[in-house]
Design a protein around this motif. Structure first.
Motif, PDB file in Angstrom:
ATOM      1  N   GLU A 440      -4.056  23.043  -6.788  1.00  0.00           N
ATOM      2  CA  GLU A 440      -3.963  24.489  -6.681  1.00  0.00           C
ATOM      3  C   GLU A 440      -3.602  24.852  -5.245  1.00  0.00           C
ATOM      4  N   ARG A 441      -3.524  26.139  -4.978  1.00  0.00           N
ATOM      5  CA  ARG A 441      -3.184  26.580  -3.638  1.00  0.00           C
ATOM      6  C   ARG A 441      -4.240  26.145  -2.634  1.00  0.00           C
ATOM      7  N   PRO A 442      -3.816  25.644  -1.457  1.00  0.00           N
ATOM      8  CA  PRO A 442      -4.805  25.182  -0.472  1.00  0.00           C
ATOM      9  C   PRO A 442      -5.579  26.342   0.128  1.00  0.00           C
ATOM     10  N   TYR A 443      -6.763  26.025   0.628  1.00  0.00           N
ATOM     11  CA  TYR A 443      -7.606  27.009   1.299  1.00  0.00           C
ATOM     12  C   TYR A 443      -7.848  26.542   2.731  1.00  0.00           C
ATOM     13  N   ARG A 444      -8.523  27.345   3.508  1.00  0.00           N
ATOM     14  CA  ARG A 444      -8.822  26.976   4.894  1.00  0.00           C
ATOM     15  C   ARG A 444      -9.960  25.975   4.905  1.00  0.00           C
ATOM     16  N   ALA A 445      -9.680  24.782   5.395  1.00  0.00           N
ATOM     17  CA  ALA A 445     -10.666  23.702   5.398  1.00  0.00           C
ATOM     18  C   ALA A 445     -11.526  23.768   6.656  1.00  0.00           C
ATOM     19  N   ARG A 446     -12.732  23.239   6.548  1.00  0.00           N
ATOM     20  CA  ARG A 446     -13.610  23.189   7.710  1.00  0.00           C
ATOM     21  C   ARG A 446     -13.087  22.159   8.703  1.00  0.00           C
ATOM     22  N   LEU A 447     -13.420  22.319   9.951  1.00  0.00           N
ATOM     23  CA  LEU A 447     -12.935  21.449  11.006  1.00  0.00           C
ATOM     24  C   LEU A 447     -13.726  20.152  11.030  1.00  0.00           C
ATOM     25  N   LEU A 448     -13.032  19.034  10.898  1.00  0.00           N
ATOM     26  CA  LEU A 448     -13.620  17.705  11.033  1.00  0.00           C
ATOM     27  C   LEU A 448     -13.116  17.110  12.337  1.00  0.00           C
ATOM     28  N   VAL A 449     -14.014  16.673  13.190  1.00  0.00           N
ATOM     29  CA  VAL A 449     -13.638  16.161  14.501  1.00  0.00           C
ATOM     30  C   VAL A 449     -14.198  14.760  14.692  1.00  0.00           C
ATOM     31  N   VAL A 450     -13.598  14.042  15.618  1.00  0.00           N
ATOM     32  CA  VAL A 450     -14.107  12.742  16.043  1.00  0.00           C
ATOM     33  C   VAL A 450     -15.062  12.983  17.205  1.00  0.00           C
ATOM     34  N   PRO A 451     -16.299  12.521  17.144  1.00  0.00           N
ATOM     35  CA  PRO A 451     -17.261  12.814  18.220  1.00  0.00           C
ATOM     36  C   PRO A 451     -16.863  12.138  19.522  1.00  0.00           C
ATOM     37  N   GLY A 452     -17.419  12.655  20.601  1.00  0.00           N
ATOM     38  CA  GLY A 452     -17.111  12.113  21.909  1.00  0.00           C
ATOM     39  C   GLY A 452     -15.868  12.758  22.500  1.00  0.00           C
TER      40      GLY A 452
END
Length: 737
Positions: A440-452
Motif C-alpha cells: 500500500e502507500r508508504p507512511y512516515r517511518a520512525r527514525l532508526l539510527v546506529v548508536p554512537g
C-alpha cells in the motif's frame, strides 16, 4: 579541438527545445535532463554554450556586473558609470560532484591572509556562473551541503558567505542545468522543484537512427574541425534566433484567458505550490518568442506543460515521473486549448539538417560523442500512473520505454494505492503456487539510527564526525581529524608567538605546530540491509502486504536520508540477495514489489546470508556503518534443528557488533514471542510491525494526554489507586455518585 556542434544532434527534440527555451528566458529556472547512460546528455549541454549571446560586463569586476544595471552591493563596487565595459562569451561553469563548499561559495583568500595578514574574499563557482550556465553532471549524486547552497542561490538570486571572518553577498543568477541517471538514485524534492523544465531521454531502437549517430560520431572523431565547420551555419542560425527571441520576449503578451487556462491545466495535475503555474507561463511566452510571435497560442502552452509539469506531478519518490500524452491532451482540451487553436506548423523553430544527406533523426538533434538518441519525433513513453518500469532482471528503467519489438520483454510492476486490493494475476511466477502482494502507500517511518558517533559518508541519519557540518572544535592534525586546515584557528594559534619568533614586516610566521584542523559534527548515511521473511507464514492473512508497506516506508525514509540499501529475502530452503547494496532506492522498491511469498522459513540461512553481505560491504565501504533490519515472525521451519540453527546464526551476527532491529511481524491472538527471542539473541531492538510508523506511539501518547486534559486523571494515574475494571463494584459506585 572544437566541441561537438549543437545542430548535429540526431533526435533529442525535447532536450534541444528545453535547453533553447532556457537560453531564451533564463527566468524559467533551468533544465533537468534525466536518462539512461549514453544518451548525449553532457554533450548537448556543453554544445549549448556556443549558441548563447555574448555578455557585457564591467571591466575588472570579478562578479560579472552588468554595466547598465550594476549590483549596488557588489563586493568589487560601487561601479562608476564611466567605468569601461567588456564583452566576453557566455560561460559554462561546471560544478563537480566532489567540489567543496569553499570552492562553490568562495572563501578567505589564503595567499593574501598569510602574506599580508589581511582578510580578502576569493569568489567561487557561483560568482563565475553569474549571467551564464551552471552545469552539474550527475546532480543526483551531489552532497547535501552543496544542494543546500544551490537551493539558497536559486531561491534568492544571491550567494551569501558568512564564515572565517568573511561576510560577503553577491548576485548569482544563472541557468541551472543538471543531468542524471535515475538508476543511481533520485533527486531531493526541493532541488527537483527548482528546475524549471525536465526532459526524459532514452536511446533509440530504430536501426536507421543508431546508424546515423555512429556515422556522425565517427566523422567527428576523424576530423573534429571539419565536422564542426559543416554545422557552423546551422549553429549560427540557431544562435541568431535565440538572440532575436530574447529581444522579442519583453513584447510577448499573455492574456488573462490564456493565463486562466494555464492555471486549469496545472490544477488538473494536482501540483504542489504555484511554481508550476509560473514556470509554465514563462515557458509558453519563451516558446512564442522562439517561434517569432508576440501572442501565446495553444501550441505554446502545450509545449510548456509537456516540459514543466512531469517532475511536479509526483506525489512520492516512488511514483513514476512523466505525463501521459492522453491525459495531457484531455487537460488541455478541458482548458479550451485543443489542437485547433495552434498556429501553422511552419512557425516553429528552425531545423538543423545534415549538410551532406537527409537527417533521419529529425530537427534539433545532435548525436552524442559515444551515445545514442531516441527515435525522431517520439517522446519517451512514461507508462501509466501507478506503474514502474522494470526489466526482466528487476532493474528500474527510469527513462521509460521506446517503441519497438525490443521492448517486449519489459514488465510492469503495479503499485497499489492505499486500501486497494492487488490486481488479479499479479504474481511473478514464483514456485509452488506462491504469488506477489503489492504494498500500500508508504507512511512516515520512525527514525532508526546506529548508536554512537561514526565517521562515515555525510548523510542525514546517524550522528557522525564528517567532512561537512558544524565545526564543534579544532585540534592539531591527528587520528580522527580532517586533513583540511582551519585557517582562522591556525592564525589564532600562531598570533601569540610572532614577537618571540622575531617576525619582521607584514604577514605571519607559521610553524607546523600552529596548524589546526576542524572537527565537524554532522550526520552520516548508513547501509540499511533489509532481511525479509517471505515464507508462507508471512503470506497468511495478507500479512505480507503490511510487511511490504513497512519496508517501502523504511525505503522512503532511507531515500530521504541518503542511505545505501540492500535486500535479502529467505523462503523455501534458501536465502537470496535480491538487491546488492545500492544508492538507488527506486530499484529496491521495484524488487520489493516483485517479491514472491510462500514455502517454508529458512531463518538461519537468511541471517547467515545477511552476515555475508555485511562482511563484503565492510571491506568495500569501511566508513559506512550498517544497520540490519530483520522483518520476520521469528518462526524457523526449514530443515532439522531449524530453530537452534537460527539462534546460533543470530549470536554469530551479534558477535560482529552489527546494529540490528527485529521488526516483529507475528499476528493473531495467540503469539509465541519468537521474534522477541530472536531480538535477544541478536542483541537487537525489538519493534512490533505496528510501531514502524512514526505516528503510532506519538498518536497514542497524544490521545491519552487529550483524555487526561478533558476528564482529569484516569484511575491508573491516581496516586495509590488501582485500576478499576468496567462493571466492578468500585465503578458502579462512582457512576452512582
Amino acid at each position: 579541438m572544437r566541441s561537438y556542434p549543437f545542430s548535429a544532434v540526431v533526435g533529442m527534440d525535447d532536450m534541444a527545445l528545453a535547453l533553447t527555451l532556457s537560453a531564451v528566458s533564463p527566468a524559467i529556472g533551468g533544465v533537468l535532463i534525466r536518462g539512461e547512460k549514453g544518451t548525449a546528455k553532457s554533450t548537448i549541454v556543453r554544445a549549448l554554450t556556443g549558441l548563447l549571446p555574448p555578455v557585457t560586463v564591467v571591466t575588472g569586476c570579478r562578479f560579472s556586473c552588468d554595466p547598465t544595471a550594476p549590483d549596488p552591493d557588489c563586493p568589487d563596487g560601487p561601479h562608476d558609470p564611466a567605468t569601461p565595459s567588456t564583452t566576453r562569451p557566455a560561460r559554462l561553469v561546471e560544478l563537480p560532484v566532489g567540489a567543496t563548499e569553499d570552492r562553490v561559495l568562495g572563501a578567505l583568500h589564503l595567499e593574501r591572509a598569510l602574506r599580508d595578514g589581511v582578510t580578502a574574499y576569493e569568489p567561487g563557482l557561483l560568482a563565475s556562473a553569474h549571467r551564464g550556465l551552471l552545469y552539474v553532471d550527475e546532480v543526483n549524486l551531489l552532497h547535501d551541503h552543496l544542494v543546500d547552497v544551490l537551493l539558497d542561490a536559486a531561491a534568492m538570486g544571491r550567494a551569501t558567505v558568512e564564515r572565517e571572518g568573511v561576510s560577503v553577498a553577491h548576485a548569482a543568477r544563472f541557468v541551472l542545468v543538471g543531468t542524471m541517471n535515475p538508476e543511481e538514485g533520485e533527486l531531493r524534492p526541493q532541488l527537483l522543484d527548482r528546475f524549471g523544465l525536465t526532459v526524459e531521454v532514452a536511446a533509440s531502437r530504430d536501426p536507421a537512427v543508431r546508424a546515423e549517430v555512429t556515422r556522425r560520431r565517427l566523422g567527428y572523431e576523424a576530423d573534429p574541425d571539419g565536422f564542426a565547420a559543416r554545422y557552423e551555419t546551422a549553429d549560427a542560425e540557431r544562435a541568431a534566433r535565440i538572440a532575436q527571441a530574447r529581444r522579442l520576449l519583453p513584447e510577448v503578451r499573455l492574456d488573462d484567458d490564456t493565463l486562466h487556462r494555464i492555471a486549469v491545466v496545472c490544477a488538473s495535475f494536482e501540483v504542489d505550490g504555484m511554481r508550476a503555474d509560473l514556470v509554465t507561463a514563462r515557458t509558453a511566452m519563451a516558446h512564442a518568442a522562439w517561434c517569432g510571435r508576440t501572442t501565446v497560442h495553444g501550441v505554446d502552452v502545450r509545449a510548456a506543460a509537456r516540459l514543466a509539469l512531469p517532475h511536479r506531478r509526483r506525489r512520492d519518490p516512488f511514483d513514476p515521473p512523466g505525463i501521459e500524452q492522453e491525459r495531457l491532451d484531455q487537460a488541455l482540451a478541458d482548458a479550451g486549448l485543443d489542437r485547433g487553436t495552434e498556429p501553422p506548423s511552419g512557425s516553429g523553430p528552425p531545423q538543423g539538417p545534415d549538410p551532406d544527406q537527409p537527417d533521419p533523426g529529425g530537427p534539433g538533434g545532435a548525436p552524442p560523442p559515444d551515445d545514442t538518441g531516441p527515435a525522431p519525433g517520439t517522446p519517451p513513453a512514461t507508462g501509466s500512473p501507478g506503474e514502474v518500469d522494470a526489466s526482466p532482471d528487476g532493474t528500474a528503467n527510469g527513462a521509460g520505454d521506446s517503441a519497438g519489438p525490443e521492448q517486449s520483454d519489459r514488465v510492469r510492476v503495479p503499485v497499489v494505492p492505499h486500501g486497494s486490493a492487488a490486481p488479479a494475476g499479479s504474481g511473478s511466477g514464483a514456485i509452488g503456487g506462491s504469488g506477489t502482494l503489492a504494498a500500500e502507500r508508504p507512511y512516515r517511518a520512525r527514525l532508526l539510527v546506529v548508536p554512537g558517533v561514526g565517521a562515515g559518508v555525510a548523510g542525514r541519519r546517524s550522528p557522525a564526525v564528517t567532512a561537512v557540518g558544524q565545526t564543534i572544535r579544532t585540534t592539531p592534525p591527528g587520528a580522527g581529524a580532517g586533513n583540511r586546515p582551519h585557517l582562522v584557528a591556525t592564525l589564532w594559534a600562531a598570533a601569540p608567538h610572532q614577537r618571540a619568533r622575531g617576525r619582521r614586516g607584514a604577514g605571519l610566521e607559521l610553524r607546523p605546530q600552529d596548524v589546526r584542523v576542524p572537527i565537524r559534527q554532522g550526520r552520516e548515511g548508513n547501509l540499511i540491509l533489509f532481511c525479509v521473511d517471505a515464507s508462507g507464514s508471512m503470506a497468511a492473512r495478507q500479512r505480507m502486504r503490511e510487511v511490504k508497506t513497512a519496508v517501502l516506508s523504511l525505503l522512503l525514509d532511507a531515500y530521504q536520508r541518503r542511505d545505501k540499501v540492500g535486500l535479502v529475502t529467505f523462503r523455501g530452503n534458501a536465502a537470496e540477495l535480491a538487491l546488492p547494496p545500492t544508492s538507488s532506492v527506486d530499484v529496491a522498491a521495484t524488487r520489493l514489489a516483485e517479491l514472491p511469498t510462500g514455502g517454508r522459513t529458512p531463518l538461519a540461512e537468511g541471517l547467515l546470508r545477511a552476515g555475508a553481505v555485511l562482511r563484503v560491504e565492510r571491506i568495500r565501504d569501511p566508513r559506512r556503518r550498517p544497520l540490519l533490519v530483520v522483518l520476520t515472525d521469528g518462526r524457523a521451519t526449514a530443515g532439522p534443528d531449524a530453530l537452534p540453527r537460527s539462534r546460533y546464526a543470530a549470536r554469530l551476527l551479534a558477535s560482529s557488533s552489527v546494529r540490528s532491529v527485529v521488526v516483529d511481524c507475528e499476528a493473531g491472538r495467540i503469539r509465541l514471542g519468537l521474534a522477541a527471542e530472536l531480538a535477544g539473541a541478536l542483541g537487537a531492538e525489538h519493534l512490533p510491525l505496528a510501531h514502524v510508523a512514526a505516528g503510532t506511539l506519538t498518536g497514542a501518547v497524544r490521545l491519552r494526554t487529550a483524555v487526561r486534559t478533558r476528564s482529569g486523571p484516569t484511575p491508573d494515574d491516581r496516586s495509590g489507586s488501582a485500576p478499576v475494571e468496567p462493571g466492578s463494584i468500585g465503578s458502579r459506585r462512582r457512576r452512582a455518585a
